[in-house]
Design a protein around this motif. Structure first.
Motif, short mmCIF file in Angstrom:
data_model
loop_
_atom_site.label_atom_id
_atom_site.label_comp_id
_atom_site.label_asym_id
_atom_site.label_seq_id
_atom_site.Cartn_x
_atom_site.Cartn_y
_atom_site.Cartn_z
N GLY A 14 0.80 -1.22 0.00
CA GLY A 14 0.00 0.00 0.00
C GLY A 14 0.83 1.27 0.00
N ALA A 15 2.13 1.16 0.00
CA ALA A 15 3.00 2.33 0.10
C ALA A 15 2.88 3.23 -1.13
CB ALA A 15 4.44 1.90 0.30
N THR A 16 2.73 2.66 -2.30
CA THR A 16 2.65 3.47 -3.52
C THR A 16 1.40 4.33 -3.53
OG1 THR A 16 3.87 1.76 -4.70
CG2 THR A 16 2.71 3.37 -6.02
N ALA A 17 0.28 3.77 -3.12
CA ALA A 17 -0.96 4.54 -3.09
C ALA A 17 -0.86 5.70 -2.11
CB ALA A 17 -2.13 3.63 -2.72
N ILE A 18 -0.24 5.47 -0.98
CA ILE A 18 -0.07 6.54 0.00
C ILE A 18 0.85 7.62 -0.54
CG2 ILE A 18 0.90 7.06 2.28
CD1 ILE A 18 -0.09 4.29 3.16
N GLU A 19 1.90 7.23 -1.23
CA GLU A 19 2.82 8.21 -1.81
C GLU A 19 2.11 9.05 -2.87
OE1 GLU A 19 5.92 5.72 -3.17
OE2 GLU A 19 6.81 5.47 -1.19
N TYR A 20 1.31 8.42 -3.71
CA TYR A 20 0.56 9.18 -4.71
C TYR A 20 -0.44 10.12 -4.04
CZ TYR A 20 2.41 6.56 -8.67
OH TYR A 20 3.22 6.02 -9.62
N GLY A 21 -1.05 9.69 -2.98
CA GLY A 21 -1.98 10.55 -2.26
C GLY A 21 -1.30 11.76 -1.66
N LEU A 22 -0.13 11.55 -1.07
CA LEU A 22 0.63 12.67 -0.52
C LEU A 22 1.08 13.63 -1.61
CD1 LEU A 22 2.81 10.84 2.14
CD2 LEU A 22 0.92 12.42 2.57
N LEU A 23 1.51 13.09 -2.73
CA LEU A 23 1.94 13.93 -3.85
C LEU A 23 0.77 14.77 -4.38
CD1 LEU A 23 4.31 14.65 -5.68
CD2 LEU A 23 3.63 12.78 -7.15
N ALA A 24 -0.39 14.15 -4.52
CA ALA A 24 -1.57 14.88 -4.98
C ALA A 24 -1.96 15.97 -3.99
CB ALA A 24 -2.74 13.92 -5.20
#
Length: 64
Positions: A14-24
């Motif tokens: 789930g780390a990639t989804a969290i990173e994309y969320g933070l970037l957005a």
């Protein structure tokens, strides 16, 4: 029990989804700050008036 805990701690699916969320989220904050700082300029550019983008687009549409 310890194997399950170690498996959970090593799991990174789930780390990639969290990173994309933070970037957005950071992009949204940057856009909000830039719109707040440039709000009057953007209103003058896209707003009503003789030299605004809306007036120029309208004049171009009428000439077609």
């Amino acid at each position: 029990m310890t194997k399950a805990l170690l498996h959970f701690l090593r799991d990174e699916t789930g780390a990639t989804a969290i990173e994309y969320g933070l970037l957005a989220g950071l992009i949204v904050v940057a856009l909000m700050i830039s719109f707040a700082l440039l709000g009057d300029s953007l209103t003058a550019l896209f707003g009503a008036g003789a030299g605004s983008a809306a007036a120029i687009i309208g004049e171009a549409a009428n000439s077609i």
